[in-house]
Motif scaffolding. Structure first.
Motif, PDB file in Angstrom:
ATOM      1  N   TRP A  51       2.776   5.950  -3.816  1.00 40.02           N
ATOM      2  CA  TRP A  51       2.667   4.834  -3.247  1.00 40.02           C
ATOM      3  C   TRP A  51       1.299   6.016  -1.993  1.00 40.02           C
ATOM      4  O   TRP A  51       2.773   6.288  -1.066  1.00 40.02           O
ATOM      5  N   GLN A  52       0.710   4.909  -1.446  1.00 37.61           N
ATOM      6  CA  GLN A  52       0.540   5.453  -0.192  1.00 37.61           C
ATOM      7  C   GLN A  52       0.205   4.290   0.411  1.00 37.61           C
ATOM      8  O   GLN A  52      -0.324   3.239   0.280  1.00 37.61           O
ATOM      9  N   TYR A  53       0.797   3.788   2.281  1.00 32.22           N
ATOM     10  CA  TYR A  53       0.760   3.383   2.902  1.00 32.22           C
ATOM     11  C   TYR A  53      -0.618   3.188   4.074  1.00 32.22           C
ATOM     12  O   TYR A  53      -0.196   4.313   4.182  1.00 32.22           O
TER      13      TYR A  53
ATOM     14  N   THR B 144      -1.243  -2.671   3.467  1.00 34.28           N
ATOM     15  CA  THR B 144      -2.182  -1.726   2.013  1.00 34.28           C
ATOM     16  C   THR B 144      -0.912  -1.244   1.484  1.00 34.28           C
ATOM     17  O   THR B 144      -0.367   0.018   2.204  1.00 34.28           O
TER      18      THR B 144
ATOM     19  N   ILE C 142      -1.702   1.550  -1.979  1.00 31.74           N
ATOM     20  CA  ILE C 142      -2.763   1.935  -2.784  1.00 31.74           C
ATOM     21  C   ILE C 142      -1.244   3.487  -3.586  1.00 31.74           C
ATOM     22  O   ILE C 142      -0.576   4.009  -3.059  1.00 31.74           O
ATOM     23  N   CYS C 143      -1.760   2.589  -5.298  1.00 34.50           N
ATOM     24  CA  CYS C 143      -0.685   3.612  -5.951  1.00 34.50           C
ATOM     25  C   CYS C 143      -1.720   4.871  -6.256  1.00 34.50           C
ATOM     26  O   CYS C 143      -2.805   4.720  -7.126  1.00 34.50           O
TER      27      CYS C 143
ATOM     28  N   GLN D  66       4.901  -1.081  -9.949  1.00 37.07           N
ATOM     29  CA  GLN D  66       4.002  -1.280  -9.918  1.00 37.07           C
ATOM     30  C   GLN D  66       3.897  -2.458 -11.019  1.00 37.07           C
ATOM     31  O   GLN D  66       4.312  -2.386 -12.504  1.00 37.07           O
TER      32      GLN D  66
END
Length: 98
Positions: free
Chosen positions: A62-64, A82, A84-85, A96
């Motif tokens: 996960w990128q936060y 936000t 993003i996987c 997810q």
């Protein structure tokens, strides 16, 4: 004898993947072992207690994004960010949606 500055070990990089931060404790100690305010040890005030770090991420992860401002000025509110996987195209990120 004089006051001394003690340094803790650097923490692991957080988050554990990507750009992050590593921290350590900096403590001012009296000759008798008592912990003193940092202002008592001038060199402690300029000691590095955090530093940037970066570790390689392996997909999926996960990128936060940054946290947004809380929706309430007082009391309990919510803050969002936000997520993003970043995937290899095969494996989904933990949690997810399908």
């Amino acid at each position: 004898s004089s006051k001394t500055v003690e340094y803790g070990k650097w923490s692991p990089c957080y988050p554990s993947c990507g750009d992050g931060i590593s921290t350590r404790t900096v403590t001012c100690v009296a000759p008798d072992g008592a912990v003193l305010p940092l202002a008592e040890c001038p060199e402690a005030l300029v000691a590095e207690s955090s530093k940037s770090c970066s570790t390689v991420c392996e997909a999926p992860y996960w990128q936060y994004g940054p946290w947004q401002t809380c929706d309430r000025r007082c009391g309990t509110g919510q803050s969002t960010r936000t997520a993003i996987c970043v995937s290899d195209g095969v494996t989904k990120c933990a949690g997810q949606d399908k």
